[in-house]
Design an enzyme around this catalytic site. Structure first.
Site, PDB file in Angstrom:
ATOM      1  N   GLY A   1     128.460 -57.670  19.667  1.00  0.00           N
ATOM      2  CA  GLY A   1     127.441 -58.207  20.581  1.00  0.00           C
ATOM      3  C   GLY A   1     126.339 -58.970  19.869  1.00  0.00           C
ATOM      4  O   GLY A   1     125.204 -59.022  20.360  1.00  0.00           O
TER       5      GLY A   1
ATOM      6  N   LYS B   1     114.066 -50.830  23.925  1.00  0.00           N
ATOM      7  CA  LYS B   1     112.733 -51.437  23.806  1.00  0.00           C
ATOM      8  C   LYS B   1     112.330 -52.067  25.152  1.00  0.00           C
ATOM      9  O   LYS B   1     111.170 -51.981  25.556  1.00  0.00           O
ATOM     10  CB  LYS B   1     112.711 -52.497  22.702  1.00  0.00           C
TER      11      LYS B   1
ATOM     12  N   TYR C   1     119.568 -51.022  21.088  1.00  0.00           N
ATOM     13  CA  TYR C   1     118.186 -51.100  20.582  1.00  0.00           C
ATOM     14  C   TYR C   1     117.306 -51.899  21.541  1.00  0.00           C
ATOM     15  O   TYR C   1     116.264 -51.424  22.006  1.00  0.00           O
ATOM     16  CB  TYR C   1     118.161 -51.743  19.184  1.00  0.00           C
TER      17      TYR C   1
ATOM     18  N   ASP D   1     131.949 -59.593  12.203  1.00  0.00           N
ATOM     19  CA  ASP D   1     130.684 -59.789  12.902  1.00  0.00           C
ATOM     20  C   ASP D   1     130.146 -58.480  13.500  1.00  0.00           C
ATOM     21  O   ASP D   1     130.915 -57.561  13.797  1.00  0.00           O
ATOM     22  CB  ASP D   1     130.893 -60.814  14.034  1.00  0.00           C
TER      23      ASP D   1
ATOM     24  N   THR E   1     109.534 -56.257  20.828  1.00  0.00           N
ATOM     25  CA  THR E   1     110.352 -57.232  20.099  1.00  0.00           C
ATOM     26  C   THR E   1     110.788 -58.392  20.993  1.00  0.00           C
ATOM     27  O   THR E   1     110.883 -58.230  22.223  1.00  0.00           O
ATOM     28  CB  THR E   1     111.607 -56.512  19.546  1.00  0.00           C
ATOM     29  N   ASP E   2     111.110 -59.510  20.377  1.00  0.00           N
ATOM     30  CA  ASP E   2     111.643 -60.654  21.134  1.00  0.00           C
ATOM     31  C   ASP E   2     113.064 -60.376  21.633  1.00  0.00           C
ATOM     32  O   ASP E   2     113.563 -61.066  22.518  1.00  0.00           O
ATOM     33  CB  ASP E   2     111.609 -61.932  20.280  1.00  0.00           C
ATOM     34  N   GLU E   3     113.714 -59.348  21.064  1.00  0.00           N
ATOM     35  CA  GLU E   3     115.118 -59.093  21.412  1.00  0.00           C
ATOM     36  C   GLU E   3     115.296 -58.666  22.869  1.00  0.00           C
ATOM     37  O   GLU E   3     116.406 -58.707  23.392  1.00  0.00           O
ATOM     38  CB  GLU E   3     115.725 -58.037  20.476  1.00  0.00           C
TER      39      GLU E   3
HETATM   40  P1  NAD Z   1     110.586 -48.895  10.935  1.00  0.00           P
HETATM   41  O1  NAD Z   1     111.930 -48.400  11.317  1.00  0.00           O
HETATM   42  O2  NAD Z   1     110.350 -49.421   9.556  1.00  0.00           O
HETATM   43  O3  NAD Z   1     109.502 -47.736  11.175  1.00  0.00           O
HETATM   44  C1  NAD Z   1     109.504 -46.900  12.285  1.00  0.00           C
HETATM   45  C2  NAD Z   1     108.581 -45.709  12.015  1.00  0.00           C
HETATM   46  O4  NAD Z   1     108.530 -44.877  13.170  1.00  0.00           O
HETATM   47  C3  NAD Z   1     109.055 -44.822  10.846  1.00  0.00           C
HETATM   48  O5  NAD Z   1     107.984 -44.533   9.983  1.00  0.00           O
HETATM   49  C4  NAD Z   1     109.551 -43.553  11.546  1.00  0.00           C
HETATM   50  O6  NAD Z   1     109.425 -42.386  10.757  1.00  0.00           O
HETATM   51  C5  NAD Z   1     108.661 -43.520  12.772  1.00  0.00           C
HETATM   52  N1  NAD Z   1     109.240 -42.760  13.890  1.00  0.00           N
HETATM   53  C6  NAD Z   1     110.506 -42.857  14.371  1.00  0.00           C
HETATM   54  N2  NAD Z   1     110.696 -41.991  15.385  1.00  0.00           N
HETATM   55  C7  NAD Z   1     109.509 -41.342  15.558  1.00  0.00           C
HETATM   56  C8  NAD Z   1     109.060 -40.335  16.451  1.00  0.00           C
HETATM   57  N3  NAD Z   1     109.885 -39.817  17.375  1.00  0.00           N
HETATM   58  N4  NAD Z   1     107.772 -39.916  16.363  1.00  0.00           N
HETATM   59  C9  NAD Z   1     106.931 -40.430  15.412  1.00  0.00           C
HETATM   60  N5  NAD Z   1     107.315 -41.352  14.534  1.00  0.00           N
HETATM   61  C10 NAD Z   1     108.586 -41.822  14.595  1.00  0.00           C
HETATM   62  O7  NAD Z   1     110.218 -49.989  12.028  1.00  0.00           O
HETATM   63  P2  NAD Z   1     109.398 -51.363  11.882  1.00  0.00           P
HETATM   64  O8  NAD Z   1     110.324 -52.416  11.461  1.00  0.00           O
HETATM   65  O9  NAD Z   1     108.157 -51.100  11.152  1.00  0.00           O
HETATM   66  O10 NAD Z   1     109.062 -51.619  13.424  1.00  0.00           O
HETATM   67  C11 NAD Z   1     107.884 -51.079  14.020  1.00  0.00           C
HETATM   68  C12 NAD Z   1     107.832 -51.481  15.476  1.00  0.00           C
HETATM   69  O11 NAD Z   1     107.855 -52.897  15.586  1.00  0.00           O
HETATM   70  C13 NAD Z   1     109.033 -50.981  16.296  1.00  0.00           C
HETATM   71  O12 NAD Z   1     108.553 -50.588  17.557  1.00  0.00           O
HETATM   72  C14 NAD Z   1     109.931 -52.193  16.410  1.00  0.00           C
HETATM   73  O13 NAD Z   1     110.687 -52.149  17.592  1.00  0.00           O
HETATM   74  C15 NAD Z   1     108.909 -53.317  16.438  1.00  0.00           C
HETATM   75  N6  NAD Z   1     109.364 -54.636  15.925  1.00  0.00           N
HETATM   76  C16 NAD Z   1     109.932 -54.734  14.683  1.00  0.00           C
HETATM   77  C17 NAD Z   1     110.274 -55.991  14.183  1.00  0.00           C
HETATM   78  C18 NAD Z   1     110.890 -56.160  12.818  1.00  0.00           C
HETATM   79  O14 NAD Z   1     111.291 -57.284  12.476  1.00  0.00           O
HETATM   80  N7  NAD Z   1     110.963 -55.129  11.991  1.00  0.00           N
HETATM   81  C19 NAD Z   1     110.046 -57.138  14.977  1.00  0.00           C
HETATM   82  C20 NAD Z   1     109.464 -56.975  16.233  1.00  0.00           C
HETATM   83  C21 NAD Z   1     109.116 -55.728  16.689  1.00  0.00           C
HETATM   84  O1  TDX Z   2     123.934 -57.037   6.109  1.00  0.00           O
HETATM   85  C1  TDX Z   2     123.548 -57.806   7.019  1.00  0.00           C
HETATM   86  N1  TDX Z   2     124.213 -58.988   7.225  1.00  0.00           N
HETATM   87  C2  TDX Z   2     123.880 -59.865   8.209  1.00  0.00           C
HETATM   88  O2  TDX Z   2     124.509 -60.913   8.350  1.00  0.00           O
HETATM   89  C3  TDX Z   2     122.423 -57.480   7.869  1.00  0.00           C
HETATM   90  C4  TDX Z   2     121.662 -56.209   7.696  1.00  0.00           C
HETATM   91  C5  TDX Z   2     122.096 -58.388   8.858  1.00  0.00           C
HETATM   92  N2  TDX Z   2     122.804 -59.535   9.041  1.00  0.00           N
HETATM   93  C6  TDX Z   2     122.396 -60.469  10.123  1.00  0.00           C
HETATM   94  C7  TDX Z   2     122.301 -59.865  11.513  1.00  0.00           C
HETATM   95  C8  TDX Z   2     121.175 -60.680  12.134  1.00  0.00           C
HETATM   96  O3  TDX Z   2     121.704 -61.877  12.684  1.00  0.00           O
HETATM   97  O4  TDX Z   2     121.058 -60.889   9.804  1.00  0.00           O
HETATM   98  C9  TDX Z   2     120.259 -61.032  10.990  1.00  0.00           C
HETATM   99  C10 TDX Z   2     119.045 -60.130  10.879  1.00  0.00           C
HETATM  100  O5  TDX Z   2     119.507 -58.784  10.960  1.00  0.00           O
HETATM  101  P1  TDX Z   2     118.512 -57.520  10.924  1.00  0.00           P
HETATM  102  O6  TDX Z   2     117.667 -57.624   9.701  1.00  0.00           O
HETATM  103  O7  TDX Z   2     119.307 -56.296  11.175  1.00  0.00           O
HETATM  104  O8  TDX Z   2     117.523 -57.872  12.143  1.00  0.00           O
HETATM  105  P2  TDX Z   2     117.779 -58.100  13.712  1.00  0.00           P
HETATM  106  O9  TDX Z   2     119.049 -57.513  14.172  1.00  0.00           O
HETATM  107  O10 TDX Z   2     117.551 -59.562  13.984  1.00  0.00           O
HETATM  108  O11 TDX Z   2     116.564 -57.229  14.314  1.00  0.00           O
HETATM  109  C11 TDX Z   2     115.265 -57.261  13.679  1.00  0.00           C
HETATM  110  O12 TDX Z   2     114.382 -58.120  14.319  1.00  0.00           O
HETATM  111  C12 TDX Z   2     113.838 -57.716  15.546  1.00  0.00           C
HETATM  112  C13 TDX Z   2     114.645 -55.868  13.551  1.00  0.00           C
HETATM  113  O13 TDX Z   2     115.551 -54.994  12.926  1.00  0.00           O
HETATM  114  C14 TDX Z   2     114.210 -55.344  14.885  1.00  0.00           C
HETATM  115  O14 TDX Z   2     113.551 -54.093  14.744  1.00  0.00           O
HETATM  116  C15 TDX Z   2     113.266 -56.324  15.503  1.00  0.00           C
HETATM  117  O15 TDX Z   2     112.906 -55.912  16.791  1.00  0.00           O
END
Ligand code: NAD
Ligand code: TDX
Length: 340
Positions: free
Chosen positions: A274, A153, A149, A271, A123-125
């Site tokens: 962090g 990562k 988180y 908020d 992730t970019d985070e």
């Molecule tokens: P998600 O939470 O939707 O899915 C995660 C999956 O991993 C689930 O199916 C869960 O059952 C499985 N899992 C969790 N723990 C496990 C374990 N111990 N063994 C096997 N499986 C397990 O997540 P996502 O949003 O699809 O993200 C996928 C990947 O991409 C993550 O590594 C996340 O850090 C990264 N990522 C997500 C975003 C985003 O915006 N969602 C952005 C950048 C990177």
């Molecule tokens: O109810 C909400 N209200 C709100 O203001 C929620 C759920 C989020 N937010 C804000 C927090 C963030 O600034 O919206 C923004 C996006 O929040 P999330 O959807 O929780 O994403 P973020 O915290 O940015 O992280 C996501 O992007 C990077 C994914 O969850 C990560 O897995 C990924 O790595």
């Protein structure tokens, strides 16, 4: 190509499996997923009977199972993770277990199974939080994670890189910005707000709503990963972004507009602890080396996404009612297929 996808029942993993099976009908995919609350086999119902797709219920901490699965795999694509920042603030332990220890375990088995090609999804985070006028993150940006988180990562990224330098494991890493699209668990901003409006609930904006994220449609992320696993340079990191920076308020207004609701549905709440101010990703390297750039504009992508959630109320219902967990349980009992 034979791919071992971890976390394939989650949001991005399930989109990636659909993408691969459609684009490469000869490829074989094994999906290893522990089915945590975020894992949903409903996401993959339409490919369940595809002979080139196999689901294995299991944990990336299970070395014996991994050993068994790794056999003739060409590439491991590692999505499995705990992924929600808010949950990491409430309970960090599972983030270290899966994201750090789980990744380490996977690396170890990949190394011992003939040094498998390994792509790590990150992730970019991990780069921290940008000020309004700072340059976007790129592959040379120093790590500065600020939530449990992103710290977990970041640790996993370092471990993956260490296996390249120490053991010559053929790795690549991608650090991507916020994804949106079909099958996203409705705890993340976009699906949470769309589905809340569908249920007549208010939209809780953390703080002032001025925090900025860089949004990418999940299908574009899948395209980027596909290019990296086929043509990426071993040992390298690739930053992936959407070129679509939006404040949370902008996102909220867009969703309200598309769904025909007004501002009265917004509720300002305390908020996030962090709360990172701004993320933005410079994806020049992806374009220069792999010819990738986002193909789906935010305008089109968000419209399609709102439509998808409206059209898939039944999918949402299986989550809200908890039925998706039962479906996973049935699968474990009746359909669980292990590799011989
Ligand atoms: P998600 O939470 O939707 O899915 C995660 C999956 O991993 C689930 O199916 C869960 O059952 C499985 N899992 C969790 N723990 C496990 C374990 N111990 N063994 C096997 N499986 C397990 O997540 P996502 O949003 O699809 O993200 C996928 C990947 O991409 C993550 O590594 C996340 O850090 C990264 N990522 C997500 C975003 C985003 O915006 N969602 C952005 C950048 C990177
Ligand atoms: O109810 C909400 N209200 C709100 O203001 C929620 C759920 C989020 N937010 C804000 C927090 C963030 O600034 O919206 C923004 C996006 O929040 P999330 O959807 O929780 O994403 P973020 O915290 O940015 O992280 C996501 O992007 C990077 C994914 O969850 C990560 O897995 C990924 O790595």
């Amino acid at each position: 190509m034979k791919l071992l996808v971890t976390g394939g029942a989650g949001f991005i993993g399930s989109n990636f499996i659909h993408y691969i099976l459609e684009k490469y009908p000869q490829d074989k995919v094994i999906n290893l997923d522990a089915l945590t609350y975020a894992g949903n086999l409903e996401n993959l119902k339409d490919v369940e009977e595809n002979p080139n797709y196999q689901f294995v219920h299991g944990d990336i901490m299970d070395s014996l199972l991994l050993d068994e699965l790794m056999g003739d795999i060409d590439v491991v694509v590692h999505f499995a993770a705990e992924s929600h920042v808010d949950r990491s603030i409430l309970d960090s332990g599972s983030f270290v277990r899966t994201n750090v220890n789980g990744t380490l375990n996977l690396l170890e088995i990949a190394k011992n199974s003939g040094k498998k090609r390994f792509h790590h999804i990150s992730t970019d985070e991990v780069f921290g939080s940008l000020g309004k006028n700072d340059s976007a993150f790129n592959e040379k940006t120093p790590y500065d994670p600020r939530s449990p988180y992103s710290a977990s990562k970041a640790s996993s990224d370092h471990l993956v890189r260490s296996y390249y330098h120490t053991h010559q494991l053929p790795i690549t890493i991608s650090n991507c910005s916020n994804n949106y699209g079909p099958y996203q668990f409705p705890e993340k901003l976009i699906p949470f707000f769309i589905t809340s409006l569908m249920e007549g609930k208010k939209l809780p904006i953390y703080g002032t709503g001025e925090n900025i994220r860089d949004w990418l449609h999940v299908k574009d992320h899948c395209d980027a990963i596909d290019r990296i696993i086929r043509h990426g340079k071993i040992g390298e990191t690739y930053c992936i972004g959407g070129g679509a920076e939006k404040t949370n308020l902008e996102i909220t207004h867009k969703i309200l507009e598309l769904m025909g609701f007004d501002e009265d549905n917004i509720e300002y709440v305390p908020d996030r602890k962090g709360h990172d101010k701004r993320y933005a990703v410079d994806f020049t390297k992806m374009t220069r080396e792999l010819g990738w750039k986002p193909a789906i504009s935010f305008e089109d992508g968000i419209k399609d996404t709102v439509e998808w959630y409206k059209q898939n109320a039944q999918w949402l219902d299986t989550i809200k009612s908890g039925k998706y967990i039962e479906y996973g349980r049935d699968y474990r009992n009746d359909k669980h297929r292990r590799i011989a």
